[in-house]
Design a protein around this motif. Structure first.
Motif, PDB file in Angstrom:
ATOM      1  N   THR A  28       0.865  -1.179   0.000  1.00 27.25           N
ATOM      2  CA  THR A  28       0.000   0.000   0.000  1.00 27.25           C
ATOM      3  C   THR A  28       0.899   1.225   0.000  1.00 27.25           C
ATOM      4  O   THR A  28       1.744   1.384   0.887  1.00 27.25           O
ATOM      5  N   GLY A  29       0.733   2.073  -1.010  1.00 26.16           N
ATOM      6  CA  GLY A  29       1.650   3.183  -1.214  1.00 26.16           C
ATOM      7  C   GLY A  29       1.421   4.365  -0.286  1.00 26.16           C
ATOM      8  O   GLY A  29       0.643   4.311   0.672  1.00 26.16           O
ATOM      9  N   VAL A  30       2.116   5.448  -0.601  1.00 23.51           N
ATOM     10  CA  VAL A  30       2.128   6.660   0.213  1.00 23.51           C
ATOM     11  C   VAL A  30       1.090   7.645  -0.325  1.00 23.51           C
ATOM     12  O   VAL A  30       1.190   8.088  -1.476  1.00 23.51           O
ATOM     13  N   LYS A  31       0.115   7.979   0.483  1.00 26.05           N
ATOM     14  CA  LYS A  31      -0.867   8.968   0.065  1.00 26.05           C
ATOM     15  C   LYS A  31      -0.163  10.290  -0.232  1.00 26.05           C
ATOM     16  O   LYS A  31       0.560  10.823   0.598  1.00 26.05           O
ATOM     17  N   GLY A  32      -0.359  10.796  -1.442  1.00 25.57           N
ATOM     18  CA  GLY A  32       0.286  12.044  -1.827  1.00 25.57           C
ATOM     19  C   GLY A  32       1.694  11.881  -2.351  1.00 25.57           C
ATOM     20  O   GLY A  32       2.357  12.872  -2.662  1.00 25.57           O
ATOM     21  N   GLY A  33       2.183  10.646  -2.462  1.00 23.11           N
ATOM     22  CA  GLY A  33       3.542  10.410  -2.940  1.00 23.11           C
ATOM     23  C   GLY A  33       3.597   9.260  -3.925  1.00 23.11           C
ATOM     24  O   GLY A  33       2.567   8.748  -4.383  1.00 23.11           O
ATOM     25  N   GLU A  34       4.811   8.829  -4.257  1.00 18.62           N
ATOM     26  CA  GLU A  34       5.007   7.704  -5.167  1.00 18.62           C
ATOM     27  C   GLU A  34       6.278   6.968  -4.775  1.00 18.62           C
ATOM     28  O   GLU A  34       7.295   7.593  -4.456  1.00 18.62           O
ATOM     29  N   ILE A  35       6.220   5.634  -4.787  1.00 19.16           N
ATOM     30  CA  ILE A  35       7.376   4.821  -4.432  1.00 19.16           C
ATOM     31  C   ILE A  35       7.607   3.745  -5.485  1.00 19.16           C
ATOM     32  O   ILE A  35       6.700   3.384  -6.242  1.00 19.16           O
ATOM     33  N   LYS A  36       8.844   3.249  -5.532  1.00 17.87           N
ATOM     34  CA  LYS A  36       9.187   2.083  -6.337  1.00 17.87           C
ATOM     35  C   LYS A  36       9.611   0.977  -5.379  1.00 17.87           C
ATOM     36  O   LYS A  36      10.464   1.186  -4.511  1.00 17.87           O
ATOM     37  N   VAL A  37       9.012  -0.200  -5.525  1.00 20.10           N
ATOM     38  CA  VAL A  37       9.319  -1.340  -4.666  1.00 20.10           C
ATOM     39  C   VAL A  37      10.013  -2.400  -5.510  1.00 20.10           C
ATOM     40  O   VAL A  37       9.486  -2.816  -6.544  1.00 20.10           O
ATOM     41  N   SER A  38      11.202  -2.816  -5.072  1.00 17.31           N
ATOM     42  CA  SER A  38      11.992  -3.790  -5.825  1.00 17.31           C
ATOM     43  C   SER A  38      12.356  -4.971  -4.945  1.00 17.31           C
ATOM     44  O   SER A  38      12.551  -4.828  -3.732  1.00 17.31           O
ATOM     45  N   VAL A  39      12.466  -6.146  -5.582  1.00 23.64           N
ATOM     46  CA  VAL A  39      12.930  -7.364  -4.920  1.00 23.64           C
ATOM     47  C   VAL A  39      14.221  -7.789  -5.602  1.00 23.64           C
ATOM     48  O   VAL A  39      14.327  -7.751  -6.836  1.00 23.64           O
ATOM     49  N   THR A  40      15.219  -8.196  -4.804  1.00 19.23           N
ATOM     50  CA  THR A  40      16.513  -8.580  -5.371  1.00 19.23           C
ATOM     51  C   THR A  40      16.801 -10.061  -5.122  1.00 19.23           C
ATOM     52  O   THR A  40      16.149 -10.716  -4.297  1.00 19.23           O
ATOM     53  N   ASP A  41      17.823 -10.556  -5.826  1.00 20.66           N
ATOM     54  CA  ASP A  41      18.322 -11.905  -5.565  1.00 20.66           C
ATOM     55  C   ASP A  41      19.283 -11.851  -4.374  1.00 20.66           C
ATOM     56  O   ASP A  41      19.504 -10.779  -3.793  1.00 20.66           O
ATOM     57  N   PRO A  42      19.875 -12.979  -3.981  1.00 19.54           N
ATOM     58  CA  PRO A  42      20.765 -12.976  -2.809  1.00 19.54           C
ATOM     59  C   PRO A  42      21.954 -12.025  -2.928  1.00 19.54           C
ATOM     60  O   PRO A  42      22.496 -11.572  -1.910  1.00 19.54           O
ATOM     61  N   LEU A  43      22.380 -11.712  -4.164  1.00 18.35           N
ATOM     62  CA  LEU A  43      23.533 -10.828  -4.361  1.00 18.35           C
ATOM     63  C   LEU A  43      23.140  -9.355  -4.441  1.00 18.35           C
ATOM     64  O   LEU A  43      24.005  -8.489  -4.570  1.00 18.35           O
ATOM     65  N   GLY A  44      21.847  -9.072  -4.386  1.00 15.82           N
ATOM     66  CA  GLY A  44      21.401  -7.690  -4.420  1.00 15.82           C
ATOM     67  C   GLY A  44      21.007  -7.183  -5.788  1.00 15.82           C
ATOM     68  O   GLY A  44      20.701  -5.992  -5.939  1.00 15.82           O
ATOM     69  N   TYR A  45      20.979  -8.061  -6.806  1.00 12.31           N
ATOM     70  CA  TYR A  45      20.560  -7.648  -8.144  1.00 12.31           C
ATOM     71  C   TYR A  45      19.032  -7.657  -8.232  1.00 12.31           C
ATOM     72  O   TYR A  45      18.383  -8.639  -7.837  1.00 12.31           O
ATOM     73  N   ILE A  46      18.471  -6.574  -8.754  1.00 11.99           N
ATOM     74  CA  ILE A  46      17.017  -6.439  -8.819  1.00 11.99           C
ATOM     75  C   ILE A  46      16.436  -7.415  -9.840  1.00 11.99           C
ATOM     76  O   ILE A  46      16.896  -7.487 -10.982  1.00 11.99           O
ATOM     77  N   ILE A  47      15.412  -8.152  -9.413  1.00 11.28           N
ATOM     78  CA  ILE A  47      14.750  -9.103 -10.305  1.00 11.28           C
ATOM     79  C   ILE A  47      13.314  -8.681 -10.619  1.00 11.28           C
ATOM     80  O   ILE A  47      12.711  -9.194 -11.561  1.00 11.28           O
ATOM     81  N   ARG A  48      12.787  -7.729  -9.830  1.00  9.48           N
ATOM     82  CA  ARG A  48      11.444  -7.235 -10.124  1.00  9.48           C
ATOM     83  C   ARG A  48      11.235  -5.894  -9.444  1.00  9.48           C
ATOM     84  O   ARG A  48      11.695  -5.679  -8.321  1.00  9.48           O
ATOM     85  N   SER A  49      10.531  -4.983 -10.151  1.00  5.33           N
ATOM     86  CA  SER A  49      10.193  -3.673  -9.585  1.00  5.33           C
ATOM     87  C   SER A  49       8.763  -3.305  -9.956  1.00  5.33           C
ATOM     88  O   SER A  49       8.294  -3.640 -11.051  1.00  5.33           O
ATOM     89  N   VAL A  50       8.090  -2.620  -9.049  1.00  7.78           N
ATOM     90  CA  VAL A  50       6.751  -2.094  -9.321  1.00  7.78           C
ATOM     91  C   VAL A  50       6.692  -0.670  -8.789  1.00  7.78           C
ATOM     92  O   VAL A  50       7.288  -0.351  -7.757  1.00  7.78           O
ATOM     93  N   ASP A  51       5.997   0.211  -9.516  1.00  9.72           N
ATOM     94  CA  ASP A  51       5.755   1.576  -9.053  1.00  9.72           C
ATOM     95  C   ASP A  51       4.375   1.643  -8.418  1.00  9.72           C
ATOM     96  O   ASP A  51       3.407   1.079  -8.947  1.00  9.72           O
ATOM     97  N   VAL A  52       4.296   2.341  -7.294  1.00  4.83           N
ATOM     98  CA  VAL A  52       3.029   2.472  -6.578  1.00  4.83           C
ATOM     99  C   VAL A  52       2.751   3.955  -6.378  1.00  4.83           C
ATOM    100  O   VAL A  52       3.500   4.646  -5.682  1.00  4.83           O
ATOM    101  N   ARG A  53       1.683   4.446  -6.991  1.00  5.02           N
ATOM    102  CA  ARG A  53       1.323   5.858  -6.893  1.00  5.02           C
ATOM    103  C   ARG A  53       0.244   6.070  -5.842  1.00  5.02           C
ATOM    104  O   ARG A  53      -0.727   5.312  -5.777  1.00  5.02           O
ATOM    105  N   GLY A  54       0.431   7.119  -5.053  1.00  6.83           N
ATOM    106  CA  GLY A  54      -0.552   7.419  -4.017  1.00  6.83           C
ATOM    107  C   GLY A  54      -0.706   6.249  -3.063  1.00  6.83           C
ATOM    108  O   GLY A  54       0.202   5.435  -2.884  1.00  6.83           O
ATOM    109  N   ASN A  55      -1.869   6.154  -2.445  1.00  7.78           N
ATOM    110  CA  ASN A  55      -2.100   5.064  -1.500  1.00  7.78           C
ATOM    111  C   ASN A  55      -2.819   3.886  -2.153  1.00  7.78           C
ATOM    112  O   ASN A  55      -3.620   3.193  -1.516  1.00  7.78           O
TER     113      ASN A  55
END
Length: 257
Positions: free
Chosen positions: A194-221
């Motif tokens: 659930t995102g930030v009301k009035g803001g925007e965030i990007k949520v990413s998941v990485t592998d064990p070494l820290g390389y991003i394998i998936r990202s999603v943008d979440v606008r508002g809440n």
């Protein structure tokens, strides 16, 4: 001390000196409080102050007897570009905040402290001096057990997950929050964001070494649900794209197979 100007004297005419004693308003700063050795102790959750010279810095001590999260805000007059700095009990400078601009409030929404801490308020405006007073407010956050702890803006400072739910703030422009994902075996984990009301965030998941394998943008809440495979270990990264200092994001974990 009272002395004659340029050694001129007049023994015939007396001078007068008046002193008025007033009760000090404990909700207002008391100069001189320009360093950590001459701080004002905050006895309430707010205090007013004023810049008295171009290099003025006002130091305040906030006493606490237990670890907690605090929302700290400075509301400046229209002609002041406020800046805040935080020092821990050891007098080490830990965080600086100056991102809002002239006449706009400076907010740090989730300052964590295990003990007493210091707050320094200054102005980036220069001259002429700001004409009005600022208001410094410190508000303890309730039910903050599942909140992130800053600083956690890199892998080495990643927070361990406090449970199946975690909340956090976009604490400053470009803020990144790292969380460690650790499981006993490979798992397809479920994430409900659930995102930030009035803001925007990007949520990413990485592998064990820290390389991003998936990202999603979440606008508002708005709410986004997705699954991602974690090979025992990975990281969750929450990146601020547009800040809002009044509202948190929340991520619920669970349901993975």
């Amino acid at each position: 001390m009272i002395a004659a100007l340029n050694y001129m004297i007049n023994n015939d005419e007396p001078y007068s000196l008046g002193v008025i004693l007033r009760d000090h308003d404990r909700g207002a700063e008391l100069e001189k409080n320009d360093d950590l050795d001459s701080v004002n102790v905050m006895v309430d959750d707010h205090i007013t102050g004023r810049m008295n010279h171009p290099d003025d810095i006002d130091f305040f001590l906030y006493n606490t007897d237990a670890p907690a999260l605090y929302r700290i805000e400075v509301r400046p007059p229209e002609d002041m570009d406020a800046s805040i700095a935080f020092f821990n009990r050891k007098r080490e400078r830990v965080i600086d905040v100056n991102s809002a601009g002239r006449g706009r409030r400076e907010v740090y929404p989730n300052f964590h402290s295990d003990s007493d801490f210091y707050i320094a308020v200054s102005s980036k405006t220069g001259t002429p001096l700001p004409a009005g007073d600022y208001i410094l407010t410190v508000t303890p956050l309730r039910n903050a057990e599942n909140y992130e702890r800053e600083p956690n803006n890199e892998v080495s400072r990643a927070n361990s997950l406090p449970g199946m739910t975690v909340s956090g703030y976009t604490s400053y422009p470009g803020d990144k929050d790292y969380f460690l994902l650790a499981f006993n075996s490979r798992i397809n984990e479920r994430f409900e964001v659930t995102g930030v009301k009035g803001g925007e965030i990007k949520v990413s998941v990485t592998d064990p070494l820290g390389y991003i394998i998936r990202s999603v943008d979440v606008r508002g809440n708005s709410k986004i649900v997705f699954n991602e495979t974690i090979d025992k270990k990975g990281y969750l990264i929450v990146e601020s794209l547009s800040e809002d200092y009044d509202n948190p994001y929340t991520i619920i974990f669970g349901g993975g197979k």
